[in-house]
Design a protein around this motif. Structure first.
Motif, mmCIF file in Angstrom:
data_model
loop_
_atom_site.group_PDB
_atom_site.id
_atom_site.type_symbol
_atom_site.label_atom_id
_atom_site.label_comp_id
_atom_site.label_asym_id
_atom_site.label_seq_id
_atom_site.Cartn_x
_atom_site.Cartn_y
_atom_site.Cartn_z
ATOM 1 N N THR A 20 0.737 -1.309 0.126
ATOM 2 C CA THR A 20 0.092 -0.063 -0.086
ATOM 3 C C THR A 20 0.841 1.200 0.120
ATOM 4 O O THR A 20 0.253 2.309 0.089
ATOM 5 C CB THR A 20 -1.077 0.057 1.183
ATOM 6 N N ILE A 21 2.275 1.043 -0.129
ATOM 7 C CA ILE A 21 2.856 2.347 -0.116
ATOM 8 C C ILE A 21 3.033 2.774 -1.522
ATOM 9 O O ILE A 21 3.223 3.965 -2.106
ATOM 10 C CB ILE A 21 4.474 2.085 0.300
ATOM 11 N N LEU A 22 2.725 1.770 -2.667
ATOM 12 C CA LEU A 22 2.777 2.434 -4.120
ATOM 13 C C LEU A 22 2.053 3.430 -4.467
ATOM 14 O O LEU A 22 2.485 4.347 -5.078
ATOM 15 C CB LEU A 22 2.418 0.918 -4.792
ATOM 16 N N PRO A 23 0.488 3.615 -4.026
ATOM 17 C CA PRO A 23 -0.144 4.578 -4.554
ATOM 18 C C PRO A 23 0.669 6.121 -4.227
ATOM 19 O O PRO A 23 0.483 7.031 -4.814
ATOM 20 C CB PRO A 23 -1.405 4.394 -3.791
ATOM 21 N N PHE A 24 1.434 6.017 -2.896
ATOM 22 C CA PHE A 24 2.070 7.350 -2.392
ATOM 23 C C PHE A 24 3.286 7.300 -2.961
ATOM 24 O O PHE A 24 3.504 8.708 -3.292
ATOM 25 C CB PHE A 24 2.173 7.309 -1.023
ATOM 26 N N LEU A 25 3.892 6.521 -3.611
ATOM 27 C CA LEU A 25 4.951 6.628 -4.550
ATOM 28 C C LEU A 25 4.666 7.129 -5.814
ATOM 29 O O LEU A 25 5.431 7.714 -6.618
ATOM 30 C CB LEU A 25 5.995 5.261 -4.472
ATOM 31 N N CYS A 26 3.441 6.841 -6.388
ATOM 32 C CA CYS A 26 2.912 7.230 -7.634
ATOM 33 C C CYS A 26 2.368 8.619 -7.613
ATOM 34 O O CYS A 26 1.800 9.060 -8.766
ATOM 35 C CB CYS A 26 1.888 6.220 -8.186
ATOM 36 N N ALA A 27 2.062 9.358 -6.591
ATOM 37 C CA ALA A 27 1.465 10.823 -6.236
ATOM 38 C C ALA A 27 1.990 11.657 -7.686
ATOM 39 O O ALA A 27 3.139 11.770 -7.987
ATOM 40 C CB ALA A 27 1.801 11.303 -4.837
ATOM 41 N N GLY A 28 0.883 12.042 -8.199
ATOM 42 C CA GLY A 28 0.800 13.015 -9.408
ATOM 43 C C GLY A 28 1.692 12.471 -10.619
ATOM 44 O O GLY A 28 1.917 13.281 -11.387
ATOM 45 N N ALA A 29 1.751 11.020 -10.545
ATOM 46 C CA ALA A 29 2.601 10.760 -11.690
ATOM 47 C C ALA A 29 1.749 10.251 -13.207
ATOM 48 O O ALA A 29 2.200 10.256 -14.013
ATOM 49 C CB ALA A 29 3.332 9.136 -11.289
ATOM 50 N N GLY A 30 0.330 10.086 -12.918
ATOM 51 C CA GLY A 30 -0.550 9.793 -14.102
ATOM 52 C C GLY A 30 -0.230 8.393 -14.568
ATOM 53 O O GLY A 30 0.308 7.766 -14.118
ATOM 54 N N ARG A 31 -1.199 7.996 -15.476
ATOM 55 C CA ARG A 31 -1.051 6.685 -15.783
ATOM 56 C C ARG A 31 0.311 6.072 -16.212
ATOM 57 O O ARG A 31 0.667 5.054 -15.767
ATOM 58 C CB ARG A 31 -2.149 6.383 -16.857
ATOM 59 N N ALA A 32 0.977 7.062 -16.863
ATOM 60 C CA ALA A 32 2.355 6.366 -17.436
ATOM 61 C C ALA A 32 3.111 6.248 -16.405
ATOM 62 O O ALA A 32 3.964 5.352 -16.311
ATOM 63 C CB ALA A 32 2.829 7.215 -18.577
ATOM 64 N N GLY A 33 3.225 7.248 -15.354
ATOM 65 C CA GLY A 33 4.017 7.007 -14.132
ATOM 66 C C GLY A 33 3.753 5.889 -13.354
ATOM 67 O O GLY A 33 4.587 5.092 -12.952
ATOM 68 N N VAL A 34 2.526 5.580 -13.292
ATOM 69 C CA VAL A 34 2.021 4.555 -12.458
ATOM 70 C C VAL A 34 2.354 3.254 -13.164
ATOM 71 O O VAL A 34 2.863 2.025 -12.487
ATOM 72 C CB VAL A 34 0.476 4.387 -12.269
ATOM 73 N N GLU A 35 2.228 3.056 -14.178
ATOM 74 C CA GLU A 35 2.829 1.911 -15.083
ATOM 75 C C GLU A 35 4.332 1.792 -15.273
ATOM 76 O O GLU A 35 4.426 0.640 -14.946
ATOM 77 C CB GLU A 35 2.312 2.245 -16.901
ATOM 78 N N ALA A 36 4.915 2.643 -14.910
ATOM 79 C CA ALA A 36 6.525 2.521 -14.969
ATOM 80 C C ALA A 36 6.888 1.944 -13.414
ATOM 81 O O ALA A 36 7.532 1.015 -13.308
ATOM 82 C CB ALA A 36 7.157 3.868 -15.195
ATOM 83 N N VAL A 37 5.894 2.435 -12.508
ATOM 84 C CA VAL A 37 6.300 2.032 -10.939
ATOM 85 C C VAL A 37 5.831 0.544 -10.892
ATOM 86 O O VAL A 37 6.702 -0.262 -10.271
ATOM 87 C CB VAL A 37 5.636 2.793 -9.925
ATOM 88 N N VAL A 38 4.790 0.226 -11.364
ATOM 89 C CA VAL A 38 4.081 -1.096 -11.317
ATOM 90 C C VAL A 38 5.022 -2.278 -12.135
ATOM 91 O O VAL A 38 5.487 -3.286 -11.641
ATOM 92 C CB VAL A 38 2.967 -1.335 -11.876
ATOM 93 N N ALA A 39 5.607 -1.876 -13.327
ATOM 94 C CA ALA A 39 6.509 -2.580 -14.057
ATOM 95 C C ALA A 39 8.029 -2.883 -13.374
ATOM 96 O O ALA A 39 8.235 -3.852 -13.414
ATOM 97 C CB ALA A 39 6.935 -1.826 -15.436
#
Length: 282
Positions: free
Chosen positions: A215-234
């Motif tokens: 559950t830390i991931l959503p806070f690491l993705c703050a303000g990143a947009g879909r592309a940023g979230v996809e990069a973190v998840v990858a």
């Protein structure tokens, strides 16, 4: 090196006294990032290597990694003693421990012990998907690293002793200088059970409507947009390929499923904003 009596002018980084780090057992790998202000973050890694090095924290940071993967129990008394001495020597007024999963347990444990030892300091923890009971053995925890720890405890008296002493943070916590913010997925039965077992006025439970363990991931993705979230998840899925604990934490082997879970939570604050909301950082 200079302590609190020789603090530099506001806006300048401090020269920190690290002599107390000599008390810490080699089990723990340390890193130090100087910063401004009267607070310090204790950033506990869930891997053997240091983590979150690219995250812009709003103050000084002590990075810690548990080389034994003992969930921050083995020789943790030395870690607590060293951090207590470091905080005292440098006159920090606020401490925030951060951890996720096994290091989430460590963040709760270390912050509790620091708050007890330093009643004049405001201490807090941000724990994400944290385990809260390691001893007696907890059948709900299915991670291989945990079962490896129990197996080692059966062979090594020191490991067993530390597990017995430090392996449960569920007891009521009512310290005036301590605040725990515990984030967990309310659709993740194990994590919800671990979080809801906590008690005391120092505990603030933060359920998120998700199946995620990390559950830390959503806070690491703050303000990143879909592309940023996809990069973190990858990157997360990439590490899971060689990390059995991470692989076991996935709710799906499809990256797209995790991306959608995170996006469905809506905009979230970053870690720096969460820290500023903790005791003494406002």
């Amino acid at each position: 090196m200079r302590g609190s009596d020789e603090r530099q002018a506001d806006g300048e980084e401090l020269i920190l006294d690290t002599s107390a780090f000599g008390l810490i057992n080699e089990t723990y790998k340390l890193g130090l990032r100087p910063g401004r202000g009267s607070g310090v973050v204790i950033n506990l890694s869930s891997r053997r290597s240091l983590m979150l090095g690219s995250v812009p924290f709003p103050c000084a940071v002590v990075d810690v990694a548990d080389q034994r993967v003992s969930y921050y129990t083995t020789f943790v008394d030395s870690l607590i003693d060293g951090l207590r001495g470091f905080v005292a020597a440098n006159g920090f007024e606020a401490v925030c421990a951060i951890g996720s999963s096994k290091s989430g347990f460590g963040a709760l444990l270390v912050s509790r012990e620091l708050a007890r030892a330093l009643p004049q300091v405001q201490v807090s923890a941000l724990a994400f998907g944290a385990q809260t009971r390691l001893w007696p053995p907890n059948e709900a925890i299915r991670f291989k690293s945990y079962h490896n720890l129990l197996e080692r405890a059966g062979r090594r008296r020191r490991i067993l002793r530390d597990l017995q002493r430090f392996g449960d943070v569920r007891a009521s916590v009512d310290l005036p200088n301590l605040r725990w913010s515990v984030f967990y997925g309310d659709q993740h039965p194990v994590d919800a059970g671990e979080a809801l077992a906590l008690g005391g006025t120092s505990v603030a439970l933060k359920p998120l409507p998700t199946r995620l363990h990390s559950t830390i991931l959503p806070f690491l993705c703050a303000g990143a947009g879909r592309a940023g979230v996809e990069a973190v998840v990858a990157a997360y899925h990439g590490r899971a390929a060689s990390d059995e604990d991470l692989k076991a934490s996935l709710v799906s082997d499809k990256e797209a499923d995790m991306v959608e879970e995170i996006l469905a939570l809506g905009p979230q604050p970053g870690l720096a904003e969460l820290i500023r909301a903790q005791l003494g950082f406002g």
